[in-house]
Write a protein that holds these residues in place. Structure first.
Motif, PDB file in Angstrom:
ATOM      1  N   ARG A 112      34.447 -85.685 -23.586  1.00 48.91           N
ATOM      2  CA  ARG A 112      33.409 -85.178 -22.693  1.00 48.91           C
ATOM      3  C   ARG A 112      33.818 -83.809 -22.169  1.00 48.91           C
ATOM      4  O   ARG A 112      34.993 -83.552 -21.899  1.00 48.91           O
ATOM      5  CB  ARG A 112      33.190 -86.105 -21.492  1.00 48.91           C
ATOM      6  CG  ARG A 112      32.685 -87.492 -21.823  1.00 48.91           C
ATOM      7  CD  ARG A 112      31.234 -87.463 -22.284  1.00 48.91           C
ATOM      8  NE  ARG A 112      30.750 -88.788 -22.603  1.00 48.91           N
ATOM      9  CZ  ARG A 112      30.747 -89.325 -23.827  1.00 48.91           C
ATOM     10  NH1 ARG A 112      31.225 -88.640 -24.846  1.00 48.91           N
ATOM     11  NH2 ARG A 112      30.267 -90.521 -24.024  1.00 48.91           N
ATOM     12  N   GLU A 113      32.814 -82.947 -22.037  1.00 48.36           N
ATOM     13  CA  GLU A 113      33.001 -81.690 -21.326  1.00 48.36           C
ATOM     14  C   GLU A 113      32.282 -81.861 -19.993  1.00 48.36           C
ATOM     15  O   GLU A 113      31.081 -82.141 -19.964  1.00 48.36           O
ATOM     16  CB  GLU A 113      32.419 -80.512 -22.106  1.00 48.36           C
ATOM     17  CG  GLU A 113      32.602 -79.201 -21.369  1.00 48.36           C
ATOM     18  CD  GLU A 113      32.130 -78.002 -22.175  1.00 48.36           C
ATOM     19  OE1 GLU A 113      32.679 -77.773 -23.266  1.00 48.36           O
ATOM     20  OE2 GLU A 113      31.213 -77.317 -21.698  1.00 48.36           O
ATOM     21  N   LEU A 114      33.032 -81.731 -18.910  1.00 46.47           N
ATOM     22  CA  LEU A 114      32.513 -82.027 -17.581  1.00 46.47           C
ATOM     23  C   LEU A 114      32.385 -80.763 -16.743  1.00 46.47           C
ATOM     24  O   LEU A 114      33.284 -79.925 -16.735  1.00 46.47           O
ATOM     25  CB  LEU A 114      33.445 -83.007 -16.868  1.00 46.47           C
ATOM     26  CG  LEU A 114      33.807 -84.271 -17.636  1.00 46.47           C
ATOM     27  CD1 LEU A 114      34.879 -85.043 -16.893  1.00 46.47           C
ATOM     28  CD2 LEU A 114      32.575 -85.121 -17.877  1.00 46.47           C
ATOM     29  N   SER A 115      31.288 -80.664 -16.059  1.00 46.64           N
ATOM     30  CA  SER A 115      31.089 -79.592 -15.091  1.00 46.64           C
ATOM     31  C   SER A 115      31.340 -80.177 -13.711  1.00 46.64           C
ATOM     32  O   SER A 115      30.679 -81.139 -13.312  1.00 46.64           O
ATOM     33  CB  SER A 115      29.660 -79.054 -15.192  1.00 46.64           C
ATOM     34  OG  SER A 115      29.431 -78.118 -14.173  1.00 46.64           O
ATOM     35  N   LEU A 116      32.312 -79.625 -13.019  1.00 44.35           N
ATOM     36  CA  LEU A 116      32.685 -80.107 -11.692  1.00 44.35           C
ATOM     37  C   LEU A 116      32.408 -79.011 -10.679  1.00 44.35           C
ATOM     38  O   LEU A 116      32.903 -77.891 -10.826  1.00 44.35           O
ATOM     39  CB  LEU A 116      34.165 -80.475 -11.664  1.00 44.35           C
ATOM     40  CG  LEU A 116      34.604 -81.503 -12.702  1.00 44.35           C
ATOM     41  CD1 LEU A 116      36.100 -81.470 -12.890  1.00 44.35           C
ATOM     42  CD2 LEU A 116      34.135 -82.881 -12.289  1.00 44.35           C
ATOM     43  N   ALA A 117      31.630 -79.327  -9.679  1.00 40.10           N
ATOM     44  CA  ALA A 117      31.277 -78.323  -8.674  1.00 40.10           C
ATOM     45  C   ALA A 117      31.519 -78.899  -7.286  1.00 40.10           C
ATOM     46  O   ALA A 117      31.305 -80.082  -7.039  1.00 40.10           O
ATOM     47  CB  ALA A 117      29.823 -77.909  -8.829  1.00 40.10           C
ATOM     48  N   LEU A 118      31.972 -78.039  -6.415  1.00 32.67           N
ATOM     49  CA  LEU A 118      32.103 -78.429  -5.024  1.00 32.67           C
ATOM     50  C   LEU A 118      31.635 -77.267  -4.168  1.00 32.67           C
ATOM     51  O   LEU A 118      31.674 -76.113  -4.583  1.00 32.67           O
ATOM     52  CB  LEU A 118      33.527 -78.860  -4.692  1.00 32.67           C
ATOM     53  CG  LEU A 118      34.673 -77.938  -5.091  1.00 32.67           C
ATOM     54  CD1 LEU A 118      35.021 -77.007  -3.954  1.00 32.67           C
ATOM     55  CD2 LEU A 118      35.863 -78.778  -5.453  1.00 32.67           C
ATOM     56  N   THR A 119      31.173 -77.610  -2.986  1.00 34.51           N
ATOM     57  CA  THR A 119      30.663 -76.594  -2.070  1.00 34.51           C
ATOM     58  C   THR A 119      31.416 -76.697  -0.760  1.00 34.51           C
ATOM     59  O   THR A 119      31.539 -77.777  -0.190  1.00 34.51           O
ATOM     60  CB  THR A 119      29.154 -76.776  -1.816  1.00 34.51           C
ATOM     61  OG1 THR A 119      28.470 -76.769  -3.075  1.00 34.51           O
ATOM     62  CG2 THR A 119      28.602 -75.644  -0.960  1.00 34.51           C
ATOM     63  N   VAL A 120      31.900 -75.550  -0.302  1.00 27.21           N
ATOM     64  CA  VAL A 120      32.517 -75.456   1.012  1.00 27.21           C
ATOM     65  C   VAL A 120      31.416 -75.026   1.975  1.00 27.21           C
ATOM     66  O   VAL A 120      30.743 -74.027   1.741  1.00 27.21           O
ATOM     67  CB  VAL A 120      33.671 -74.432   1.020  1.00 27.21           C
ATOM     68  CG1 VAL A 120      34.276 -74.331   2.414  1.00 27.21           C
ATOM     69  CG2 VAL A 120      34.722 -74.781  -0.021  1.00 27.21           C
ATOM     70  N   HIS A 121      31.214 -75.799   3.034  1.00 20.10           N
ATOM     71  CA  HIS A 121      30.194 -75.505   4.042  1.00 20.10           C
ATOM     72  C   HIS A 121      30.885 -75.042   5.318  1.00 20.10           C
ATOM     73  O   HIS A 121      31.845 -75.672   5.768  1.00 20.10           O
ATOM     74  CB  HIS A 121      29.358 -76.758   4.354  1.00 20.10           C
ATOM     75  CG  HIS A 121      28.592 -77.266   3.181  1.00 20.10           C
ATOM     76  ND1 HIS A 121      27.306 -76.868   2.904  1.00 20.10           N
ATOM     77  CD2 HIS A 121      28.932 -78.136   2.201  1.00 20.10           C
ATOM     78  CE1 HIS A 121      26.880 -77.488   1.816  1.00 20.10           C
ATOM     79  NE2 HIS A 121      27.858 -78.257   1.364  1.00 20.10           N
ATOM     80  N   ASP A 122      30.399 -73.946   5.885  1.00 21.94           N
ATOM     81  CA  ASP A 122      30.992 -73.412   7.107  1.00 21.94           C
ATOM     82  C   ASP A 122      29.913 -72.751   7.952  1.00 21.94           C
ATOM     83  O   ASP A 122      28.992 -72.125   7.417  1.00 21.94           O
ATOM     84  CB  ASP A 122      32.102 -72.411   6.769  1.00 21.94           C
ATOM     85  CG  ASP A 122      32.873 -71.966   7.993  1.00 21.94           C
ATOM     86  OD1 ASP A 122      33.016 -72.767   8.940  1.00 21.94           O
ATOM     87  OD2 ASP A 122      33.338 -70.814   8.019  1.00 21.94           O
ATOM     88  N   ASP A 123      30.046 -72.858   9.264  1.00 19.16           N
ATOM     89  CA  ASP A 123      29.066 -72.261  10.177  1.00 19.16           C
ATOM     90  C   ASP A 123      29.625 -71.055  10.923  1.00 19.16           C
ATOM     91  O   ASP A 123      29.120 -70.695  11.978  1.00 19.16           O
ATOM     92  CB  ASP A 123      28.550 -73.304  11.163  1.00 19.16           C
ATOM     93  CG  ASP A 123      29.635 -73.817  12.101  1.00 19.16           C
ATOM     94  OD1 ASP A 123      30.833 -73.542  11.855  1.00 19.16           O
ATOM     95  OD2 ASP A 123      29.294 -74.497  13.086  1.00 19.16           O
TER      96      ASP A 123
END
Length: 133
Positions: free
Chosen positions: A60-71
């Motif tokens: 499998r070729e996997l796309s991994l994404a994460l988002t850093v949320h900051d105010d």
């Protein structure tokens, strides 16, 4: 979510959890944006899985994404946390249960913000894995 994607995301979370400077800088890591989390925090995005099989095995070729949320008022804290994420993942991931991680590559990062929302720093990686056993 495919089995490969789920276990590789668990390996990703373990790598992030094991990086103390990152954990000191955020309030938590979540499967998606939680309703009332304190900033800054990391939310995993739903990844994509593509076939990467060959004649003798399943891959499998996997796309991994994460988002850093900051105010924050500026993006400086967001950029700092994003750099810590990259540091935490610089040496790659441990093989996941039943899957050998062949490659783990940084793909891109970008910062987004609208006038009515907090800062969002998207970081994307690609993992290529082969089923073992």
């Amino acid at each position: 979510m495919s089995g490969a994607l789920q276990v590789v995301q668990q390996s990703l979370i373990a790598a992030l959890d094991g990086h103390q400077p990152l954990m000191d800088a955020i309030t938590g890591i979540y499967d998606g944006p939680p309703p009332r989390a304190r900033f800054p925090y990391i939310a995993l995005a739903t990844g994509a899985a593509l076939d990467w099989s060959f004649k003798g095995g399943t891959g499998r070729e996997l796309s991994l994404a994460l988002t850093v949320h900051d105010d924050g008022v500026s993006a400086s804290r967001l950029h700092h946390v994003m750099a810590l994420v990259e540091d935490a993942l610089a040496s790659g991931l441990a093989d996941a249960d039943g899957w050998q991680i062949v490659t783990f590559d940084f793909r891109r990062a970008r910062v987004l913000r609208s006038a009515v929302s907090p800062w969002n720093g998207l970081i994307e990686y690609r993992a290529r894995v082969l089923k073992v056993g």
